[in-house]
Design a protein around this motif. Sequence first.
Motif, PDB file in Angstrom:
ATOM      1  N   LEU A 177       0.833  -1.196   0.000  1.00  0.00           N
ATOM      2  CA  LEU A 177       0.000   0.000   0.000  1.00  0.00           C
ATOM      3  C   LEU A 177       0.874   1.255   0.000  1.00  0.00           C
ATOM      4  O   LEU A 177       2.043   1.220   0.387  1.00  0.00           O
ATOM      5  CB  LEU A 177      -0.912   0.018   1.229  1.00  0.00           C
ATOM      6  CG  LEU A 177      -1.932  -1.112   1.357  1.00  0.00           C
ATOM      7  CD1 LEU A 177      -2.738  -0.933   2.633  1.00  0.00           C
ATOM      8  CD2 LEU A 177      -2.859  -1.173   0.144  1.00  0.00           C
ATOM      9  N   SER A 178       0.278   2.371  -0.421  1.00  0.00           N
ATOM     10  CA  SER A 178       0.986   3.647  -0.449  1.00  0.00           C
ATOM     11  C   SER A 178       1.478   4.031   0.944  1.00  0.00           C
ATOM     12  O   SER A 178       0.718   3.989   1.909  1.00  0.00           O
ATOM     13  CB  SER A 178       0.049   4.728  -0.982  1.00  0.00           C
ATOM     14  OG  SER A 178       0.498   6.020  -0.630  1.00  0.00           O
ATOM     15  N   SER A 179       2.739   4.412   1.039  1.00  0.00           N
ATOM     16  CA  SER A 179       3.306   4.806   2.324  1.00  0.00           C
ATOM     17  C   SER A 179       2.660   6.085   2.848  1.00  0.00           C
ATOM     18  O   SER A 179       2.168   6.132   3.977  1.00  0.00           O
ATOM     19  CB  SER A 179       4.815   4.994   2.188  1.00  0.00           C
ATOM     20  OG  SER A 179       5.362   5.538   3.369  1.00  0.00           O
ATOM     21  N   HIS A 180       2.652   7.129   2.033  1.00  0.00           N
ATOM     22  CA  HIS A 180       2.152   8.423   2.494  1.00  0.00           C
ATOM     23  C   HIS A 180       0.686   8.334   2.918  1.00  0.00           C
ATOM     24  O   HIS A 180       0.313   8.785   4.009  1.00  0.00           O
ATOM     25  CB  HIS A 180       2.309   9.470   1.380  1.00  0.00           C
ATOM     26  CG  HIS A 180       1.783  10.822   1.765  1.00  0.00           C
ATOM     27  ND1 HIS A 180       2.444  11.659   2.645  1.00  0.00           N
ATOM     28  CD2 HIS A 180       0.637  11.478   1.401  1.00  0.00           C
ATOM     29  CE1 HIS A 180       1.736  12.767   2.809  1.00  0.00           C
ATOM     30  NE2 HIS A 180       0.645  12.684   2.069  1.00  0.00           N
ATOM     31  N   HIS A 181      -0.154   7.757   2.064  1.00  0.00           N
ATOM     32  CA  HIS A 181      -1.589   7.699   2.363  1.00  0.00           C
ATOM     33  C   HIS A 181      -1.857   6.815   3.578  1.00  0.00           C
ATOM     34  O   HIS A 181      -2.621   7.184   4.479  1.00  0.00           O
ATOM     35  CB  HIS A 181      -2.329   7.167   1.136  1.00  0.00           C
ATOM     36  CG  HIS A 181      -3.822   7.248   1.274  1.00  0.00           C
ATOM     37  ND1 HIS A 181      -4.688   6.507   0.490  1.00  0.00           N
ATOM     38  CD2 HIS A 181      -4.610   7.965   2.108  1.00  0.00           C
ATOM     39  CE1 HIS A 181      -5.920   6.774   0.842  1.00  0.00           C
ATOM     40  NE2 HIS A 181      -5.909   7.657   1.814  1.00  0.00           N
ATOM     41  N   THR A 182      -1.240   5.646   3.625  1.00  0.00           N
ATOM     42  CA  THR A 182      -1.500   4.699   4.705  1.00  0.00           C
ATOM     43  C   THR A 182      -1.053   5.250   6.052  1.00  0.00           C
ATOM     44  O   THR A 182      -1.789   5.185   7.046  1.00  0.00           O
ATOM     45  CB  THR A 182      -0.793   3.364   4.435  1.00  0.00           C
ATOM     46  OG1 THR A 182      -1.173   2.872   3.153  1.00  0.00           O
ATOM     47  CG2 THR A 182      -1.154   2.332   5.496  1.00  0.00           C
ATOM     48  N   PRO A 239      15.679   6.059  14.263  1.00  0.00           N
ATOM     49  CA  PRO A 239      14.432   6.192  13.509  1.00  0.00           C
ATOM     50  C   PRO A 239      14.640   5.846  12.041  1.00  0.00           C
ATOM     51  O   PRO A 239      15.755   5.952  11.535  1.00  0.00           O
ATOM     52  CB  PRO A 239      14.090   7.679  13.677  1.00  0.00           C
ATOM     53  CG  PRO A 239      15.430   8.335  13.856  1.00  0.00           C
ATOM     54  CD  PRO A 239      16.270   7.377  14.626  1.00  0.00           C
ATOM     55  N   VAL A 240      13.547   5.445  11.378  1.00  0.00           N
ATOM     56  CA  VAL A 240      13.651   5.078   9.960  1.00  0.00           C
ATOM     57  C   VAL A 240      12.690   5.866   9.077  1.00  0.00           C
ATOM     58  O   VAL A 240      12.703   5.707   7.858  1.00  0.00           O
ATOM     59  CB  VAL A 240      13.423   3.568   9.754  1.00  0.00           C
ATOM     60  CG1 VAL A 240      14.603   2.775  10.277  1.00  0.00           C
ATOM     61  CG2 VAL A 240      12.129   3.101  10.410  1.00  0.00           C
ATOM     62  N   GLY A 241      11.851   6.699   9.659  1.00  0.00           N
ATOM     63  CA  GLY A 241      10.993   7.586   8.885  1.00  0.00           C
ATOM     64  C   GLY A 241      11.690   8.922   8.706  1.00  0.00           C
ATOM     65  O   GLY A 241      12.288   9.447   9.654  1.00  0.00           O
ATOM     66  N   PHE A 245       0.889  -2.461  14.233  1.00  0.00           N
ATOM     67  CA  PHE A 245       1.005  -2.138  12.818  1.00  0.00           C
ATOM     68  C   PHE A 245       2.464  -2.276  12.417  1.00  0.00           C
ATOM     69  O   PHE A 245       3.342  -1.634  13.010  1.00  0.00           O
ATOM     70  CB  PHE A 245       0.509  -0.722  12.530  1.00  0.00           C
ATOM     71  CG  PHE A 245       0.463  -0.390  11.060  1.00  0.00           C
ATOM     72  CD1 PHE A 245      -0.694  -0.601  10.318  1.00  0.00           C
ATOM     73  CD2 PHE A 245       1.583   0.116  10.419  1.00  0.00           C
ATOM     74  CE1 PHE A 245      -0.730  -0.307   8.963  1.00  0.00           C
ATOM     75  CE2 PHE A 245       1.558   0.422   9.067  1.00  0.00           C
ATOM     76  CZ  PHE A 245       0.396   0.203   8.331  1.00  0.00           C
ATOM     77  N   VAL A 246       2.722  -3.118  11.421  1.00  0.00           N
ATOM     78  CA  VAL A 246       4.083  -3.342  10.938  1.00  0.00           C
ATOM     79  C   VAL A 246       4.223  -2.670   9.576  1.00  0.00           C
ATOM     80  O   VAL A 246       3.569  -3.062   8.610  1.00  0.00           O
ATOM     81  CB  VAL A 246       4.401  -4.845  10.841  1.00  0.00           C
ATOM     82  CG1 VAL A 246       5.813  -5.049  10.283  1.00  0.00           C
ATOM     83  CG2 VAL A 246       4.271  -5.509  12.210  1.00  0.00           C
ATOM     84  N   ASP A 247       5.078  -1.671   9.517  1.00  0.00           N
ATOM     85  CA  ASP A 247       5.323  -0.984   8.255  1.00  0.00           C
ATOM     86  C   ASP A 247       6.338  -1.779   7.442  1.00  0.00           C
ATOM     87  O   ASP A 247       7.244  -2.420   7.998  1.00  0.00           O
ATOM     88  CB  ASP A 247       5.847   0.420   8.525  1.00  0.00           C
ATOM     89  CG  ASP A 247       5.803   1.297   7.291  1.00  0.00           C
ATOM     90  OD1 ASP A 247       5.045   0.973   6.354  1.00  0.00           O
ATOM     91  OD2 ASP A 247       6.535   2.305   7.262  1.00  0.00           O
ATOM     92  N   THR A 248       6.181  -1.742   6.129  1.00  0.00           N
ATOM     93  CA  THR A 248       7.081  -2.461   5.233  1.00  0.00           C
ATOM     94  C   THR A 248       7.308  -1.626   3.986  1.00  0.00           C
ATOM     95  O   THR A 248       6.477  -0.797   3.611  1.00  0.00           O
ATOM     96  CB  THR A 248       6.487  -3.819   4.803  1.00  0.00           C
ATOM     97  OG1 THR A 248       5.156  -3.607   4.301  1.00  0.00           O
ATOM     98  CG2 THR A 248       6.443  -4.804   5.953  1.00  0.00           C
ATOM     99  N   SER A 249       8.414  -1.860   3.327  1.00  0.00           N
ATOM    100  CA  SER A 249       8.689  -1.194   2.061  1.00  0.00           C
ATOM    101  C   SER A 249       7.883  -1.860   0.952  1.00  0.00           C
ATOM    102  O   SER A 249       7.722  -3.083   0.934  1.00  0.00           O
ATOM    103  CB  SER A 249      10.185  -1.268   1.737  1.00  0.00           C
ATOM    104  OG  SER A 249      10.435  -0.823   0.422  1.00  0.00           O
ATOM    105  N   ARG A 250       7.393  -1.052   0.007  1.00  0.00           N
ATOM    106  CA  ARG A 250       6.644  -1.614  -1.126  1.00  0.00           C
ATOM    107  C   ARG A 250       7.514  -2.493  -2.012  1.00  0.00           C
ATOM    108  O   ARG A 250       6.994  -3.302  -2.776  1.00  0.00           O
ATOM    109  CB  ARG A 250       6.032  -0.488  -1.964  1.00  0.00           C
ATOM    110  CG  ARG A 250       4.726   0.046  -1.424  1.00  0.00           C
ATOM    111  CD  ARG A 250       4.257   1.245  -2.207  1.00  0.00           C
ATOM    112  NE  ARG A 250       5.075   2.425  -1.918  1.00  0.00           N
ATOM    113  CZ  ARG A 250       4.873   3.624  -2.461  1.00  0.00           C
ATOM    114  NH1 ARG A 250       3.908   3.796  -3.334  1.00  0.00           N
ATOM    115  NH2 ARG A 250       5.628   4.649  -2.133  1.00  0.00           N
ATOM    116  N   VAL A 251       8.831  -2.334  -1.920  1.00  0.00           N
ATOM    117  CA  VAL A 251       9.725  -3.154  -2.740  1.00  0.00           C
ATOM    118  C   VAL A 251      10.414  -4.236  -1.909  1.00  0.00           C
ATOM    119  O   VAL A 251      11.416  -4.818  -2.328  1.00  0.00           O
ATOM    120  CB  VAL A 251      10.774  -2.280  -3.458  1.00  0.00           C
ATOM    121  CG1 VAL A 251      10.105  -1.450  -4.527  1.00  0.00           C
ATOM    122  CG2 VAL A 251      11.519  -1.382  -2.481  1.00  0.00           C
TER     123      VAL A 251
END
Length: 264
Positions: free
Chosen positions: A80-85, A116-118, A233-239
């Motif tokens: 899913l889109s990072s910014h929108h999600t 941090p990673v964001g 919530f676990v964030d992941t890279s789209r790639v």
Amino acid sequence: MEHIPEKSSVIGIGIRSDPERVFFGISSYSGRSTIRCYLHTDLHTSVPPRFHSIISEHPELDLISDLFSGTLDAAIRGTLSSHHTLQLLKETAGVSTLERVVLLETADGSHFFLGPVGIDEGWTISDKVSLIEKVKPLCQKFGLSEKVTILSGGRLDDVGRHPAVDRSLADAELVARLSGGVHRGILIEEAVKDSGFIVAPDGVSGNLIFRTLLFLGRGRSYGAPVLNIPKIFVDTSRVNPNYLHALNLADNLIELSFLKKSSI
């Protein structure tokens, strides 16, 4: 004796692109959770029978709504889109910023959390100290060293070479004193040998370290849990080449959450 809840937990994963890659990666999942895939309506693909599917014009919204309603025990961003999600996640959780750390594995098998990673995270001393306090229970849970290394923009004897480096060194020294961590300057290669959590100077450098390790250094990412919201919530890279690791991480976080509640 601690027990895992008998009721199957439910993990949602978002899919807006590359469904075949996502399905291939998670096909070998053998955990205890039921997997629910949130797919965009534009994706014309067959969902493997073992996974449940939600077809939606707004998979980001549905994924987060189901997470906060309790329908899901954990959610993974997937493709899913990072910014929108992440914007939806902040609005729903009622926070102005997110605190994320990523669980990484180097090519030679060393594991550590990085944050941090964001790119908009971890810019102040208080941000970093807060992150360190939240990561300590995760290090214990995953059997990692409780040693925390704080990185900065140069070696400890580089004071005077540039004002930005001087500020970075001073900030890292203060974070180390306030948190009980160790300031190691720029020596990340030493930090990975004995640290369960490595603190980057800021979110931009943290993101660069993550991407360099994952995409150039043959490392592995297990995903980045968000630490300052009441849901998993676990964030992941789209790639990300494989989302199986994020599923396993979410499973462990669900177990940790249950054990924390059962000890109250």
